[in-house]
Design a protein around this motif. Sequence first.
Motif, PDB file in Angstrom:
ATOM      1  N   LEU A  72       4.031 -39.706 -14.831  1.00 37.18           N
ATOM      2  CA  LEU A  72       2.927 -38.770 -14.857  1.00 37.18           C
ATOM      3  C   LEU A  72       3.122 -37.349 -14.203  1.00 37.18           C
ATOM      4  N   LYS A  73       3.858 -37.631 -13.137  1.00 36.47           N
ATOM      5  CA  LYS A  73       4.139 -36.610 -12.164  1.00 36.47           C
ATOM      6  C   LYS A  73       5.112 -35.571 -12.944  1.00 36.47           C
ATOM      7  N   ALA A  74       6.164 -36.374 -13.722  1.00 37.38           N
ATOM      8  CA  ALA A  74       7.215 -35.646 -14.368  1.00 37.38           C
ATOM      9  C   ALA A  74       6.622 -35.000 -15.675  1.00 37.38           C
ATOM     10  N   GLN A  75       5.464 -35.368 -16.140  1.00 33.76           N
ATOM     11  CA  GLN A  75       4.833 -34.929 -17.260  1.00 33.76           C
ATOM     12  C   GLN A  75       3.895 -33.980 -16.955  1.00 33.76           C
ATOM     13  N   ASP A  76       3.799 -33.356 -15.528  1.00 36.15           N
ATOM     14  CA  ASP A  76       2.681 -32.462 -14.987  1.00 36.15           C
ATOM     15  C   ASP A  76       1.313 -32.611 -15.347  1.00 36.15           C
ATOM     16  N   VAL A  77       1.395 -34.043 -15.152  1.00 42.38           N
ATOM     17  CA  VAL A  77      -0.364 -34.420 -15.206  1.00 42.38           C
ATOM     18  C   VAL A  77      -0.932 -33.912 -13.711  1.00 42.38           C
ATOM     19  N   PRO A  78      -2.064 -33.257 -13.609  1.00 47.81           N
ATOM     20  CA  PRO A  78      -2.551 -32.780 -12.519  1.00 47.81           C
ATOM     21  C   PRO A  78      -2.681 -33.889 -11.485  1.00 47.81           C
ATOM     22  N   LYS A  79      -2.407 -33.233 -10.108  1.00 43.30           N
ATOM     23  CA  LYS A  79      -2.447 -34.437  -8.965  1.00 43.30           C
ATOM     24  C   LYS A  79      -3.778 -34.986  -8.760  1.00 43.30           C
ATOM     25  N   ASP A  80      -4.879 -33.943  -9.023  1.00 48.58           N
ATOM     26  CA  ASP A  80      -6.324 -34.311  -8.938  1.00 48.58           C
ATOM     27  C   ASP A  80      -6.694 -35.673 -10.120  1.00 48.58           C
ATOM     28  N   ASN A  81      -6.025 -35.569 -11.346  1.00 47.54           N
ATOM     29  CA  ASN A  81      -6.193 -36.578 -12.384  1.00 47.54           C
ATOM     30  C   ASN A  81      -5.786 -38.066 -11.813  1.00 47.54           C
ATOM     31  N   ILE A  82      -4.424 -37.904 -11.206  1.00 42.45           N
ATOM     32  CA  ILE A  82      -3.684 -38.984 -10.678  1.00 42.45           C
ATOM     33  C   ILE A  82      -4.713 -39.684  -9.398  1.00 42.45           C
ATOM     34  N   ALA A  83      -5.168 -38.616  -8.423  1.00 37.74           N
ATOM     35  CA  ALA A  83      -5.738 -39.145  -7.280  1.00 37.74           C
ATOM     36  C   ALA A  83      -7.092 -40.031  -7.731  1.00 37.74           C
ATOM     37  N   LYS A  84      -7.707 -39.327  -8.686  1.00 41.27           N
ATOM     38  CA  LYS A  84      -9.054 -39.955  -9.391  1.00 41.27           C
ATOM     39  C   LYS A  84      -8.923 -41.226  -9.843  1.00 41.27           C
ATOM     40  N   ALA A  85      -7.700 -41.312 -10.648  1.00 40.53           N
ATOM     41  CA  ALA A  85      -7.347 -42.651 -11.386  1.00 40.53           C
ATOM     42  C   ALA A  85      -6.940 -43.674 -10.506  1.00 40.53           C
TER      43      ALA A  85
END
Length: 263
Positions: A72-85
């Motif tokens: 997901l990080k390599a695909q530039d998914v926003p950090k906020d989205n990852i943190a919320k998930a």
Amino acid sequence: MFLRIPRRHISISSPKWAGHNKWSKIKDKKGANDASKSVAFQRATQDILVAARSGGVDPDKNTTLAAVLKRLKAQDVPKDNIAKALAKAAKVKGSGEILTYEAIACNSVGVIIECATDNANRTVQTLREILNSRNARMASVGYMFTRGGVVVVGVENGPDVNGRLDAVTEVALSEGIDDFEPLPPENDSLSRIKFYCETSALVELTDKLSKHPGVAILESEFVYNPTEKTAVSDQDAEILEDLVHALEVHDDVIHVTTSAAIS
């Protein structure tokens, strides 16, 4: 899937509407892109939830989650989205199920449908409706696939790109990969190569390749690999494209894999 009509220089629009038509097309394209991003971010959240349910929210102790986060990080998914998930996953205490369904499409194409659901009866009923309406049905096809890991990397084009591709392949080979294959470039800036490995080797392989100079991790995930690809006609390819899309947009579906050989 996944005739070039000759361009006809004919217009029936009055000049005053030309700008309006152009703006409409721009809005339609933007809307489609926004919808695509929304689906991608929603899918990213579900991937994290599924990985966390299988082994907790600590990536150091959960290799599945670690691989998902790297992808997901390599695909530039926003950090906020990852943190919320991750925060949402921490509150989940084993609710729901991770299920895999098997189906046959177009009489000979194997389909693996990975799902996360809190209502298995609802999910399987909906999947059957989607399959039946597209010349497909539930069937045992697991023998047509093997479980493994896949890492796709991008190497910047430029002087000695072939030498750098050879170098990163040597790194992957030293990690005991099962196989690899070059992929068609998605743009002029990157050359791509896909590596196949055992599930137990995915995290370590991803980590080693990510540290190699000039290498970008484009994908890193656990997958079902077809043992043999199934040839399909153009008509069946269109049916399969529609089927996969209908399955992937379903809220409970995480991933869809087919055995079809489609260029």
